[in-house]
Design a protein around this motif. Sequence first.
Motif, short mmCIF file in Angstrom:
data_model
loop_
_atom_site.label_atom_id
_atom_site.label_comp_id
_atom_site.label_asym_id
_atom_site.label_seq_id
_atom_site.Cartn_x
_atom_site.Cartn_y
_atom_site.Cartn_z
N LEU A 110 0.87 -1.18 0.00
CA LEU A 110 0.00 0.00 0.00
C LEU A 110 0.90 1.23 0.00
CD1 LEU A 110 -2.80 1.39 0.36
CD2 LEU A 110 -2.51 1.06 2.83
N ASP A 111 0.84 1.99 -1.08
CA ASP A 111 1.61 3.24 -1.20
C ASP A 111 0.66 4.40 -0.91
OD1 ASP A 111 3.83 1.79 -1.97
OD2 ASP A 111 3.62 2.27 -4.10
N ILE A 112 1.06 5.28 0.00
CA ILE A 112 0.22 6.41 0.42
C ILE A 112 1.00 7.69 0.16
CG2 ILE A 112 -1.03 7.49 2.33
CD1 ILE A 112 -0.86 4.63 3.70
N THR A 113 0.38 8.62 -0.55
CA THR A 113 0.98 9.93 -0.81
C THR A 113 0.02 11.00 -0.32
OG1 THR A 113 2.07 9.08 -2.77
CG2 THR A 113 1.91 11.47 -2.58
N GLN A 114 0.54 11.90 0.49
CA GLN A 114 -0.27 13.03 0.98
C GLN A 114 0.42 14.33 0.60
OE1 GLN A 114 -1.63 12.47 5.17
NE2 GLN A 114 -0.39 10.63 5.01
N GLU A 115 -0.34 15.24 0.04
CA GLU A 115 0.14 16.59 -0.24
C GLU A 115 -0.84 17.54 0.44
OE1 GLU A 115 0.80 17.30 -4.39
OE2 GLU A 115 1.91 15.42 -4.61
N VAL A 116 -0.37 18.20 1.49
CA VAL A 116 -1.27 19.01 2.30
C VAL A 116 -0.64 20.34 2.68
CG1 VAL A 116 -2.48 16.99 3.26
CG2 VAL A 116 -0.51 17.96 4.48
N VAL A 117 -1.52 21.26 3.02
CA VAL A 117 -1.14 22.54 3.59
C VAL A 117 -1.78 22.59 4.97
CG1 VAL A 117 -1.33 25.06 3.40
CG2 VAL A 117 -1.09 23.66 1.34
N ALA A 118 -0.98 22.90 5.98
CA ALA A 118 -1.51 23.06 7.33
C ALA A 118 -2.23 24.40 7.41
CB ALA A 118 -0.39 23.00 8.35
N THR A 119 -3.50 24.36 7.82
CA THR A 119 -4.28 25.59 7.96
C THR A 119 -4.59 25.90 9.42
OG1 THR A 119 -6.36 24.38 7.68
CG2 THR A 119 -5.35 25.31 5.68
N LYS A 120 -4.40 24.94 10.30
CA LYS A 120 -4.65 25.16 11.73
C LYS A 120 -3.69 26.25 12.22
CE LYS A 120 -5.00 22.57 16.09
NZ LYS A 120 -6.42 22.29 16.25
N PRO A 121 -4.20 27.32 12.84
CA PRO A 121 -3.33 28.43 13.25
C PRO A 121 -2.14 28.01 14.12
CG PRO A 121 -5.62 29.10 13.37
CD PRO A 121 -5.61 27.62 13.07
N LEU A 122 -2.34 27.08 15.04
CA LEU A 122 -1.24 26.62 15.88
C LEU A 122 -0.10 26.05 15.03
CD1 LEU A 122 -0.11 25.80 18.75
CD2 LEU A 122 -1.21 23.59 18.33
N LEU A 123 -0.43 25.21 14.07
CA LEU A 123 0.59 24.60 13.22
C LEU A 123 1.27 25.64 12.35
CD1 LEU A 123 -1.18 21.32 12.04
CD2 LEU A 123 0.30 21.67 14.01
N ARG A 124 0.49 26.56 11.81
CA ARG A 124 1.05 27.60 10.95
C ARG A 124 2.03 28.49 11.73
NH1 ARG A 124 -1.02 27.85 6.06
NH2 ARG A 124 -0.41 30.02 5.72
N GLY A 125 1.66 28.83 12.94
CA GLY A 125 2.49 29.71 13.74
C GLY A 125 3.79 29.06 14.20
N LEU A 126 3.72 27.77 14.51
CA LEU A 126 4.90 27.08 15.04
C LEU A 126 5.76 26.43 13.96
CD1 LEU A 126 3.38 25.35 18.20
CD2 LEU A 126 4.83 27.39 18.10
#
Length: 154
Positions: A110-126
């Motif tokens: 099983l090959d899994i590929t994720q391409e994401v942008v963090a939008t949660k303010p905590l994640l963006r700030g840190l």
Amino acid sequence: MTGAHTGSVRFNDYRFRDTWFLPAPGHAVFDAVVDLEHYPRWWPDVRSVRKVDADTAELVCQASLPYRLVIRLHRAEQDESAGRLRVHLDGDLEGSLAARLFARPGGTRLDITQEVVATKPLLRGLAPVARPLFRLNHALMMRRGRLGLLAFLT
């Protein structure tokens, strides 16, 4: 994808690739992976799943770090005969997740590929200082997912 920038580094953009080998037939792996409502039974980091409609579910996830992500997954492709799955993500992460299944001697890859942008303010700030921890957190979550699915299928 968008994200905070310093030079060419995009702190809030992530691309993850994971490969799981599971000693189970492809149909069993496929069935388990598309059955989002039962993820909490085998994936300890998926804390809850709420079905929104026939093609959409909302997951609450928490891995090792003390924050939760609320992510809506919307089915974009589900083709068992081709071994392909793809969902669009929105919420605390936006982007896509694709999975491919391949028959292998003794089981399924099983090959899994994720391409994401963090939008949660905590994640963006840190992200400028904590990005390596976020990547490690993701790796640990995926490891527990693989081990949980392995136990579930055997």
